[in-house]
Design an enzyme around this catalytic site. Structure first.
Site, PDB file in Angstrom:
ATOM      1  N   ARG A 188      -6.124 -15.948 -21.626  1.00 30.03           N
ATOM      2  CA  ARG A 188      -6.579 -17.324 -21.849  1.00 30.03           C
ATOM      3  C   ARG A 188      -6.470 -18.125 -20.546  1.00 30.03           C
ATOM      4  O   ARG A 188      -5.603 -17.860 -19.710  1.00 30.03           O
ATOM      5  CB  ARG A 188      -5.743 -17.987 -22.940  1.00 30.03           C
ATOM      6  CG  ARG A 188      -5.711 -17.182 -24.226  1.00 30.03           C
ATOM      7  CD  ARG A 188      -5.305 -18.020 -25.422  1.00 30.03           C
ATOM      8  NE  ARG A 188      -3.914 -18.419 -25.411  1.00 30.03           N
ATOM      9  CZ  ARG A 188      -3.321 -19.015 -26.457  1.00 30.03           C
ATOM     10  NH1 ARG A 188      -4.012 -19.283 -27.557  1.00 30.03           N
ATOM     11  NH2 ARG A 188      -2.048 -19.345 -26.406  1.00 30.03           N
ATOM     12  N   ARG A 195       1.607 -28.711 -24.979  1.00 28.25           N
ATOM     13  CA  ARG A 195       1.308 -29.129 -26.349  1.00 28.25           C
ATOM     14  C   ARG A 195       2.135 -30.361 -26.713  1.00 28.25           C
ATOM     15  O   ARG A 195       3.143 -30.666 -26.066  1.00 28.25           O
ATOM     16  CB  ARG A 195       1.666 -27.982 -27.310  1.00 28.25           C
ATOM     17  CG  ARG A 195       1.026 -26.652 -26.947  1.00 28.25           C
ATOM     18  CD  ARG A 195       1.895 -25.465 -27.372  1.00 28.25           C
ATOM     19  NE  ARG A 195       1.318 -24.197 -26.939  1.00 28.25           N
ATOM     20  CZ  ARG A 195       0.495 -23.459 -27.676  1.00 28.25           C
ATOM     21  NH1 ARG A 195       0.202 -23.839 -28.903  1.00 28.25           N
ATOM     22  NH2 ARG A 195      -0.013 -22.343 -27.211  1.00 28.25           N
ATOM     23  N   ASP A 266       2.404 -28.193 -32.695  1.00 27.69           N
ATOM     24  CA  ASP A 266       2.520 -27.215 -31.612  1.00 27.69           C
ATOM     25  C   ASP A 266       1.187 -26.569 -31.275  1.00 27.69           C
ATOM     26  O   ASP A 266       1.107 -25.768 -30.339  1.00 27.69           O
ATOM     27  CB  ASP A 266       3.569 -26.151 -31.948  1.00 27.69           C
ATOM     28  CG  ASP A 266       3.263 -25.422 -33.248  1.00 27.69           C
ATOM     29  OD1 ASP A 266       3.281 -26.077 -34.300  1.00 27.69           O
ATOM     30  OD2 ASP A 266       3.014 -24.207 -33.212  1.00 27.69           O
ATOM     31  N   ASN A 267       0.131 -26.910 -32.022  1.00 27.97           N
ATOM     32  CA  ASN A 267      -1.215 -26.420 -31.726  1.00 27.97           C
ATOM     33  C   ASN A 267      -2.126 -27.526 -31.210  1.00 27.97           C
ATOM     34  O   ASN A 267      -3.344 -27.386 -31.239  1.00 27.97           O
ATOM     35  CB  ASN A 267      -1.845 -25.792 -32.981  1.00 27.97           C
ATOM     36  CG  ASN A 267      -1.152 -24.519 -33.398  1.00 27.97           C
ATOM     37  OD1 ASN A 267      -0.508 -23.862 -32.595  1.00 27.97           O
ATOM     38  ND2 ASN A 267      -1.280 -24.165 -34.670  1.00 27.97           N
ATOM     39  N   ASP A 276      -5.518 -22.752 -29.614  1.00 29.96           N
ATOM     40  CA  ASP A 276      -5.016 -21.800 -30.610  1.00 29.96           C
ATOM     41  C   ASP A 276      -6.014 -21.548 -31.737  1.00 29.96           C
ATOM     42  O   ASP A 276      -6.019 -22.246 -32.752  1.00 29.96           O
ATOM     43  CB  ASP A 276      -3.679 -22.252 -31.196  1.00 29.96           C
ATOM     44  CG  ASP A 276      -2.531 -22.005 -30.229  1.00 29.96           C
ATOM     45  OD1 ASP A 276      -2.767 -21.360 -29.190  1.00 29.96           O
ATOM     46  OD2 ASP A 276      -1.413 -22.444 -30.510  1.00 29.96           O
TER      47      ASP A 276
END
Length: 504
Positions: A188, A195, A266-267, A276
């Site tokens: 990635r 985040r 957290d995404n 994500d």
């Protein structure tokens, strides 16, 4: 900084000189933020998908995909001598509940590299367990890796901010999820993978110095216009900027019919990137209440709820930044700007989809009535907008241009009544020009679940051609691509039986 653990499988190749860590990346924050972690090798690694367009954008060597050491690097099988990979720590709210410490459970950061597009972080997803794997294996499977690879690039092709995907490598090594599958690793790429949860982690643990260091790093690296601001004003401005970017991103998601599926804090990216790709989906038949994640039993992340969830998540970020902002009023003002920015961005996105110029009082009602009619008949979202674009263009010289659009509706009288209002709103607009603009706004191709599933089935049999073909089409989703016309059609009936969950 931290000491690097021994790496028995180090490689030292001049051809990997581009990997030399650049100054200023996330790793420069130090040991409180990232833990040195070695990847775990996989046997018999092979290429699954290679993103030649992104390779060129990053200025990486033209022969990148021919190099064995690059295949080893992007599988996590070997690293250049003296190179460190690391996993970062963060916390977060998952499905609305505080989950405490999380972290990169199956992601390893290779560090930042200097590119023509600026500093970019590289990350291996699926390269083995980390200190934050929480008893997991740290692996990704071929199925989910192909989905993320294609989804990242599909969003980029649509012009929606996103992390990118440089390549996927595979291995025959077994990984157990709902069933036994084979392993894969996605590389990635993003300017930053910070985040909301990174801020929540340090705030929840009372680590205010680290919280400030993180905020200052994000400002310096990604919001340079805010650098001259001092103290609480700087962190309030940061919250405002993240709020603005998130609001704009939500409007883009909703306009294209994208469902994320697991919008935990957290995404959520502080840069306003789509981050994500797990149980994502683009809408087939329009349903505002569609839940794409079969793990989301309460429907928290249903399509229509995404903008409100983003707003809720921003409040979590605001709470985490409060030790730096001190006073509640400026923080609330920064967050409340979402209430103006999102509706405005959403209204403009829908006017663009409809080819409307200017702003009229009845525009929002026109859109709402259209979506209600589409919901009633579960009209295919992408096909509708593309046919409408063609109809507007052709209506300049045809009296039957809207028939293909009308055919999508069961209650045709409802569409007819709406279309009359729509054409009145278009008025004397140059239909040819409006239609052309709409065709550049409403994609012909999206990454439908069944297309991803077909590519995955072929890949499991060792044929990766459809992965590469889909990648090329999704990089240019507004173009015609006559060879792949079938990929722009309605989803087959069996597509509704595809289940995607948090393991996808």
């Amino acid at each position: 900084m931290f000491d690097r653990p021994a790496n028995p499988d180090a490689i030292s190749k001049a051809s990997l000189a581009w990997l030399n860590a650049a100054e200023g990346g996330f790793v420069s924050l130090g040991a409180e933020f990232a833990t040195p972690t070695e990847p775990t090798p996989l046997p018999a690694a092979h290429w699954v998908g290679c993103n030649e367009a992104l390779r060129a954008e990053l200025g990486l060597p033209p022969d990148l995909w021919q190099q064995q050491e690059v295949l080893d690097l992007f599988t996590g099988n070997a690293l250049p001598a003296a190179h460190t990979t690391y996993a970062s720590v963060y916390s977060g709210h998952q499905f609305g509940q505080w989950a405490g410490q999380l972290g990169d459970g199956r992601a390893l950061n290779l560090g930042a590299i200097q590119t023509p597009a600026g500093l970019q972080e590289l990350q291996l997803k699926g390269a083995g367990p980390t200190p934050y794997s929480r008893r997991g294996d740290g692996r990704a499977v071929l199925r989910s890796s192909i989905r993320e690879f294609l989804a990242s690039e599909a969003m980029h092709g649509l012009g929606i901010p996103t992390t990118r995907a440089l390549c996927v490598t595979g291995s025959p090594a077994h990984v157990r999820r709902e069933e036994v599958e084979t392993a894969a690793v996605v590389t990635r790429v993003a300017p930053s993978f910070v985040r909301f949860g990174h801020f929540e982690h340090f705030a929840s643990n009372g680590q205010i110095d680290e919280l400030r260091a993180l905020a200052d790093h994000v400002v310096t690296a990604h919001f340079p216009a805010l650098q001259d601001k001092q103290g609480a004003e700087r962190y309030t401005a940061l919250l405002h900027e993240v709020t603005q970017r998130t609001a704009a991103l939500m409007a883009q998601w909703q306009a294209v019919g994208f469902c994320h599926g697991v919008m935990n804090t957290d995404n959520m990216s502080v840069l306003g990137l789509t981050l994500d790709y797990g149980p994502f989906q683009y809408l087939d038949g329009f349903d505002a209440n569609h839940i794409c994640n079969h793990s989301d039993h309460q429907g928290r992340y249903a399509y229509a709820r995404q903008p409100q969830i983003a707003y809720w998540n921003l409040f979590c970020l605001g709470q985490a930044l409060m030790p730096l902002i001190d006073e509640q009023a400026p923080a609330l003002a920064a967050l409340e700007s979402y209430k103006d920015t999102f509706p405005s961005a959403m209204d403009q996105a829908m006017r663009d989809k409809l080819g409307l110029s200017g702003t009229h009082e009845g525009d929002r009602a026109l859109v709402e009535d259209l979506l209600q009619a589409m919901q009633q008949d579960r009209v295919d979202y992408t096909v509708f907008w593309r046919r409408l674009s063609m109809a507007v263009r052709e209506s300049a010289h045809s009296t039957h241009a809207f028939e293909p659009v009308r055919d999508l509706f069961l209650h045709r009288e409802v569409f007819d009544a709406w279309c009359t209002r729509y054409l009145e709103r278009l008025g004397q607009t140059n239909r040819q020009a409006a239609g052309d603009a709409m065709l550049r706004t409403n994609p012909k191709y999206i990454l439908r679940n069944h297309l991803g599933e077909l590519a995955i089935r072929q890949a499991k049999a060792g044929n990766f051609a459809m992965v590469q073909d889909l990648l090329q089409v999704l990089h240019a989703p507004f173009d015609e691509h006559p060879t792949y016309e079938a990929w722009a059609g309605l989803a087959p009936e069996w597509a509704s039986s595809i289940e995607i969950s948090c393991s996808s």
